[in-house]
Design an enzyme around this catalytic site. Structure first.
Site, short mmCIF file in Angstrom:
data_model
loop_
_atom_site.label_atom_id
_atom_site.label_comp_id
_atom_site.label_asym_id
_atom_site.label_seq_id
_atom_site.Cartn_x
_atom_site.Cartn_y
_atom_site.Cartn_z
N GLY A 88 0.81 -1.21 0.00
CA GLY A 88 0.00 0.00 0.00
C GLY A 88 0.84 1.27 0.00
N ARG A 89 2.08 1.14 0.40
CA ARG A 89 2.97 2.32 0.41
C ARG A 89 4.36 1.93 -0.04
NH1 ARG A 89 4.51 2.37 6.78
NH2 ARG A 89 4.20 0.16 6.89
N ASP A 248 2.00 -11.30 6.97
CA ASP A 248 2.41 -10.46 5.84
C ASP A 248 3.78 -9.83 6.10
OD1 ASP A 248 0.56 -9.16 7.77
OD2 ASP A 248 1.22 -7.34 6.77
N ASN A 249 4.28 -9.94 7.32
CA ASN A 249 5.60 -9.40 7.64
C ASN A 249 6.61 -10.52 7.87
OD1 ASN A 249 4.54 -6.82 7.48
ND2 ASN A 249 4.14 -6.67 9.67
P1 AMP Z 1 2.77 -2.94 7.77
O1 AMP Z 1 2.51 -2.03 8.90
O2 AMP Z 1 3.99 -2.57 7.00
O3 AMP Z 1 2.80 -4.37 8.11
O4 AMP Z 1 1.55 -2.71 6.77
C1 AMP Z 1 0.33 -3.40 6.81
C2 AMP Z 1 -0.47 -3.05 5.58
O5 AMP Z 1 -0.88 -1.69 5.59
C3 AMP Z 1 0.26 -3.24 4.26
O6 AMP Z 1 -0.65 -3.67 3.30
C4 AMP Z 1 0.74 -1.84 3.96
O7 AMP Z 1 0.99 -1.65 2.59
C5 AMP Z 1 -0.42 -1.00 4.44
N1 AMP Z 1 0.00 0.36 4.80
C6 AMP Z 1 0.71 0.73 5.86
N2 AMP Z 1 0.91 2.06 5.87
C7 AMP Z 1 0.30 2.57 4.78
C8 AMP Z 1 0.15 3.87 4.23
N3 AMP Z 1 0.67 4.96 4.81
N4 AMP Z 1 -0.54 3.98 3.07
C9 AMP Z 1 -1.08 2.92 2.48
N5 AMP Z 1 -0.97 1.67 2.94
C10 AMP Z 1 -0.29 1.47 4.08
MG MG Z 2 4.11 -5.06 6.36
#
Ligand code: AMP
Ligand code: MG
Length: 484
Positions: A88-89, A248-249
């Site tokens: 998502g980012r 997912d991590n």
């Molecule tokens: P994470 O915290 O990296 O494990 O992210 C969990 C999910 O949320 C993943 O699909 C990321 O791509 C999405 N995500 C986290 N932060 C953002 C953001 N600022 N914008 C869009 N998607 C996000």
């Molecule tokens: Mg992640």
């Protein structure tokens, strides 16, 4: 072509990813380039630091040969299945073959919205980017498998969190960005063809020896189980707490990935949690091995259709593979603790000494890293008993322990302990201070100094001895945030 891309993941079918160019930013400024890593990747560091290179690192230009994609994945977040997450980012620019011929992903984190952004802005703030840069590079220097940080740019645009914060983009390098959640994405859609394509891709890329096995997909599962068991042992041995061990991590390649509210233990306490979103302590320091096994069980479920045509037979194979986790984990952990203690690790007495010392540390709230380093210096003849005794609050129980440890460690190499017990870890209060200086005063000197110290974690660095110190009570950071 300044970067010799070869994008094998982008060549997988369309349902694996979404073609997504990064969104340009107003005023890119390169704060840091990891020159040594650029060299390792066969990239031209001067070009990367040139206006043209910075445009690519900021997402303002797409380099020739890059196929920018956001990848699809699912995942269990804190135990709950989310069938669609995805980048998502983050945007994968492509892959390169490094100097050793290993395929590595180059990804921009914080490069704008994608099809998978849901409500998010696709951006990253300065603090989390700095934290990931510092901790991932520290992990690499500690010899732990991890994604790497190639560069860090400020975007010149604010990102809105609780308050407006400086926007930043991290260029991340990984063996791949394939996660347990990537398999779950296709399993949830009962897309067995995609599962097979993904498994074939992973075998070719990460576990080529599995291709020659009688059951290649079972061999793949076994290889990921082994890699994740070894990884979590390495985390425990340095006091690392990932903080968000969602599926997912969890990297299929067995690298530490997705540094969010991660942190290192100061005082030894297996129940330690830093992440503000982990209210139940699911991802506490001492829970990590159990969580890795839980995540691997989700992977095994996802690949069941590849293991055998009959479900019962597939389940039996998966269970046998998962059964190998416990013994492998325990053997590696016991051997690791023995190495930390300078012991041969060939008897129950050694295991007992490890458990006992950890018990003393926990009872005294002693600093994990420093206590082992003091013991290492004692063994190497660099220091006497006093620093260790002081770290343990002059606990009289240490007398008997030291006597038995001396007996068992007498014959072992004097300085071996110094090469496994770091003096320098990325302590939370140091990370927060580096972020605060950057955020409040545009001062990156503390960040640079911290990186330089952490690049040599096992060396005695007398000039930077205060970086060894645990936080003073007023410096202690109790909560960390993902900052998304
Ligand atoms: P994470 O915290 O990296 O494990 O992210 C969990 C999910 O949320 C993943 O699909 C990321 O791509 C999405 N995500 C986290 N932060 C953002 C953001 N600022 N914008 C869009 N998607 C996000
Ligand atoms: Mg992640």
């Amino acid at each position: 072509m300044p970067i010799a891309f070869d994008n094998s993941y982008a060549r997988l079918p369309e349902r694996f990813h979404a073609l997504t160019p990064p969104t340009p930013v107003p005023e890119p400024r390169l704060v840091r380039l990891n020159g040594a890593l650029a060299d390792e990747l066969g990239l031209d560091r001067d070009w990367l630091a040139s206006p043209e290179g910075i445009s690519v690192l900021a997402g303002n230009a797409v380099a020739p040969g890059s196929t920018p994609i956001a990848t699809a994945y699912a995942g269990h977040q804190f135990g709950n299945f989310v069938p669609q997450l995805g980048d998502g980012r983050a945007i994968l620019l492509g892959e390169v073959l490094d100097r050793s011929g290993v395929r590595r992903d180059i990804q921009l984190k914080g490069a704008g919205r994608t099809r998978f952004s849901r409500g998010g802005d696709g951006r990253a703030a300065l603090g989390p980017v700095m934290r990931e840069y510092i901790v991932s590079e520290a992990m690499a220097a500690l010899g732990i498998k991890t994604t790497r940080a190639l560069a860090f740019v400020l975007t010149g645009a604010a990102v809105m969190r609780d308050a407006p914060l400086p926007g930043a983009i991290l260029t991340r390098v990984a063996a791949s960005h394939i996660r347990i959640g990537t398999f779950q994405f296709f399993a949830a859609r009962q897309d067995v063809e995609a599962l097979r394509l993904l498994a074939d891709h992973v075998i070719a890329r990460h576990y080529p020896q599995a291709a020659a096995a009688a059951k290649p997909y079972l061999a793949l599962l076994e290889a990921v189980i082994a890699a994740q068991a070894d990884l979590v042992v390495r985390w425990l041995l340095v006091g690392f707490i990932h903080g968000v061990m969602n599926t997912d991590n969890a990297s299929i390649a067995g690298e530490t990935i997705d540094y969010g509210p991660c942190a290192f233990l100061d005082a030894y306490d297996p129940e330690t949690v830093f992440s503000a979103i982990d209210a139940g302590g699911r991802y506490a320091y001492g829970n990590q091995p159990g969580i890795v096994l839980w995540n691997l069980t989700r992977l095994a479920e996802a690949v069941l259709p590849l293991l055998a045509t009959e479900t019962d037979a597939a389940v039996a194979l998966a269970q046998a593979a998962l059964g190998a986790f416990g013994p492998r984990y325990q053997a590696a952990y016991d051997a690791g603790i023995a190495r930390k203690l300078g012991l041969a690790g060939d008897s129950e007495a050694d295991t007992g000494l490890g458990a006992e010392l950890l018990g003393l540390l926990a009872a005294r709230g002693a600093d994990f890293t420093l206590s082992f380093r003091h013991l290492s210096r004692l063994h190497a003849g660099l220091a006497g008993e006093e620093p260790l005794r002081a770290a343990l609050g002059h606990d009289p129980a240490l007398d008997g322990w030291l006597a038995r440890w001396r007996e068992r460690s007498a014959g072992t190499t004097r300085d071996a302990m110094l090469t496994v017990n770091p003096a320098f870890i990325p302590r939370n209060h140091r990370i927060e201070a580096a972020i605060a200086a950057a955020q409040e005063h545009d001062d990156f000197a503390p960040f640079e100094e911290l990186l330089a110290v952490l690049a040599r974690p096992f060396d005695e660095q007398a000039a930077f001895a205060d970086y060894e110190d645990p936080p003073q009570p007023h410096e202690r950071v109790r909560r960390t945030f993902c900052g998304t």
